[in-house]
Design a protein around this motif. Structure first.
Motif, short mmCIF file in Angstrom:
data_model
loop_
_atom_site.label_atom_id
_atom_site.label_comp_id
_atom_site.label_asym_id
_atom_site.label_seq_id
_atom_site.Cartn_x
_atom_site.Cartn_y
_atom_site.Cartn_z
N SER A 1 5.75 -26.99 -16.50
CA SER A 1 6.11 -25.71 -17.12
C SER A 1 5.35 -25.53 -18.43
N ALA A 2 5.34 -24.30 -18.92
CA ALA A 2 4.70 -23.97 -20.19
C ALA A 2 5.28 -22.67 -20.70
N VAL A 3 5.07 -22.43 -21.99
CA VAL A 3 5.45 -21.15 -22.59
C VAL A 3 4.16 -20.45 -22.98
N PRO A 4 3.72 -19.46 -22.19
CA PRO A 4 2.45 -18.80 -22.48
C PRO A 4 2.48 -18.03 -23.80
N ALA A 5 1.30 -17.85 -24.37
CA ALA A 5 1.20 -17.08 -25.62
C ALA A 5 1.51 -15.61 -25.40
N VAL A 6 1.28 -15.12 -24.18
CA VAL A 6 1.62 -13.74 -23.82
C VAL A 6 2.66 -13.81 -22.70
N LEU A 7 3.81 -13.21 -22.94
CA LEU A 7 4.91 -13.28 -21.98
C LEU A 7 5.03 -12.03 -21.12
N SER A 8 4.86 -10.86 -21.71
CA SER A 8 5.11 -9.63 -20.97
C SER A 8 4.47 -8.45 -21.68
N ARG A 9 4.53 -7.33 -20.99
CA ARG A 9 4.14 -6.05 -21.58
C ARG A 9 5.39 -5.17 -21.65
N PRO A 10 6.19 -5.35 -22.70
CA PRO A 10 7.41 -4.56 -22.79
C PRO A 10 7.10 -3.09 -23.04
N PRO A 11 8.08 -2.22 -22.84
CA PRO A 11 7.85 -0.79 -23.10
C PRO A 11 7.40 -0.56 -24.54
N GLU A 12 6.48 0.36 -24.71
CA GLU A 12 6.01 0.68 -26.05
C GLU A 12 7.03 1.56 -26.77
N ARG A 13 6.99 1.48 -28.08
CA ARG A 13 7.82 2.39 -28.87
C ARG A 13 7.30 3.81 -28.71
N THR A 14 8.21 4.73 -28.66
CA THR A 14 7.85 6.15 -28.65
C THR A 14 8.42 6.82 -29.88
N ARG A 15 7.90 7.97 -30.20
CA ARG A 15 8.33 8.67 -31.41
C ARG A 15 9.76 9.15 -31.26
N ALA A 16 10.54 8.95 -32.31
CA ALA A 16 11.92 9.44 -32.30
C ALA A 16 11.95 10.95 -32.45
N VAL A 17 12.74 11.61 -31.61
CA VAL A 17 12.85 13.06 -31.69
C VAL A 17 14.04 13.51 -32.53
#
Length: 488
Positions: free
Chosen positions: A350-366
């Motif tokens: 096993s390992a813990v990669p330096a990049v885990l995921s591409r989470p949702p990006e922040r969007t502008r608050a309305v």
């Protein structure tokens, strides 16, 4: 006495005793057990059984009582999903719609909430959408009028989960109006793990090296039964804390581990108790996920503060300890939680990669909205409120638009772990400063500490309908510290 009536007795009682100035880390009042307690680290760590589908995409689970041994040598009556505490763990897949039929054979109504789920409103576990056992009165308050909009489902209800969400550690628990706290205390809680292809592709620890750890506290009567205050006891309205720490339903358990990386899915399922988790005699947690899924990159912590409802997905590398070592998971606020004993060396791919995921990006608050969590009123008419209002079902405090994001400002007078149904959020700031390292990732619950301002960016995706924001100190929740919002 009505809920709002007995809130008037709070002043000078439990809340004053646990006041913010005197005990800034306290989130409730201690309830002590009346029987001799076992020595720590003598009970093996149990792993909750996996739920088995009765058909593709369909499960059935029955809530019923059972006698189980929690404190060795005694028996405790629990209220459990499939008569277990914790309930069975559901292993689910992103994009695989799932229906879970919950059957109620308990003496009281229930409502099951999949905490962290992007659930349609009819399956979200709204507190007045009740599953009523056979023969039970339609009015859960002894003849008092029912709450507005109350829905009664006789004996069973199908909860439909589209599971259009990222891999994450979710959990499920009772959410009945006014009685969530005592019914969860009796055992109505369990884990649900959502998996997906993004997580599958990572070389994280798996199988027996992936440990779900549902942490909670309880107190016990002399005969081994659960001890809990009488309903809505004003002395405990700050929150109830027990003197026995349970992990997966076992008191201060011990787990044998190999000298390899292990993935620990940490859940604080306590009614009110907060923890500050640390490894002794030293070590670090590598956080890979938060409430709503994997982080973009791992974050290392020596201490993890975790409030009721929060989850932390972490990796601990036990190869850092010699074989024979005892590694204790401790709580800086109250003492030991459980122990790991490193028994052998083993191969570890096993390992813990330096990049885990591409989470949702922040969007502008309305929009920006403010929600103030505090006790309001005078000594004779005090109440736990949001924006000065006790909970009123069907009276929303906000109407965010589907597909948008809003900044919600959360303020408090006490420790209030704030939970949003449906919406996942990112912590933007604490007191005008950057969030702490343990605030990383997309979340659904955040600890708002006494007299603190926390800004979060909440996304409203998935479904239109009625949802909730509330304090996840369950005694506060039962004291009307909830509010509706409608996604339009």
């Amino acid at each position: 006495m009505s809920r709002r009536g007995f809130l008037g007795t709070l002043a000078g009682a439990g809340l004053a005793a646990a006041g913010c100035g005197a005990f800034p880390e306290s989130a409730g009042r201690l309830l002590t057990s009346r029987l001799p307690l076992p020595a720590p680290f003598t009970v093996p760590l149990p792993i909750p059984p996996l739920a088995r589908p009765v058909a593709p995409g369909r499960y059935e689970v029955t809530q019923r009582t059972a006698k189980v041994e929690i404190i060795p040598g005694t028996t405790t009556e629990i209220w459990g999903y499939d008569a277990t505490f914790p309930g069975p763990t559901f292993e689910l897949r992103r994009g695989d719609p799932t229906t879970i039929r919950v059957r109620n054979e308990l003496p009281e109504p229930t409502s099951t909430h999949l905490h962290g789920g992007v659930n349609p409103p009819g399956s979200d576990g709204y507190p007045t959408d009740l599953v009523v056992p056979r023969g039970h009165s339609a009015h859960p308050h002894g003849g008092h009028p029912s709450h507005p909009g109350m829905r009664l489902n006789p004996v069973a209800k199908d909860y439909h989960y589209p599971l259009d969400q990222r891999a994450a550690t979710l959990w499920y628990h009772d959410h009945r109006m006014d009685f969530t706290a005592p019914q969860v205390w009796r055992g109505l809680a369990g884990l649900a793990l959502v998996r997906d292809e993004e997580e599958d592709a990572l070389p994280l620890p798996r199988g027996e090296r992936e440990l779900p750890l549902l942490i909670c506290d309880r107190a016990f009567e002399e005969d081994g039964s659960f001890r809990y205050p009488r309903a809505h006891d004003p002395h405990y309205m700050a929150g109830v804390e027990g003197d026995v720490i349970l992990v997966n339903g076992a008191p201060w358990p011990v787990a044998e581990v190999s000298a390899t990386r292990h993935r620990l899915r940490l859940l604080n399922a306590s009614n009110a108790r907060r923890y500050r988790l640390r490894l002794a005699p030293g070590g670090r947690f590598t956080q890979i996920g938060s409430d709503a899924g994997l982080l973009a990159a791992p974050v290392a912590h020596e201490v993890i503060p975790i409030s009721p409802g929060e989850r932390y997905d972490v990796v601990v590398d036990f190869s850092a300890y010699p074989v024979g070592s005892a590694v204790t998971l401790t709580d800086e606020l109250a003492g030991d939680v459980m122990r790991f004993v490193v028994t052998r060396r083993a191969a570890d791919d096993s390992a813990v990669p330096a990049v885990l995921s591409r989470p949702p990006e922040r969007t502008r608050a309305v929009a920006m909205r403010a929600f103030d969590f505090r006790r309001t009123g005078d000594a004779g008419n005090a109440a736990w409120t949001i924006n000065g209002r006790p909970y009123r079902p069907g009276a929303p405090l906000a109407r965010p638009r589907l597909g948008t994001a809003e900044m919600w400002r959360l303020t408090s007078d006490f420790h209030h772990p704030v939970h949003l149904h449906l919406a996942h959020f990112q912590v933007l700031a604490r007191g005008g400063r950057p969030p702490s390292a343990t605030d990383a990732g997309w979340k659904d619950t955040v600890d708002v500490r006494p007299y603190e301002v926390v800004d979060v960016l909440a996304r409203f995706d998935g479904h239109r309908g009625r949802y909730m924001i509330h304090c996840h100190n369950l005694e506060h929740e039962d004291m009307a510290m909830m509010a509706d919002f409608d996604v339009v």
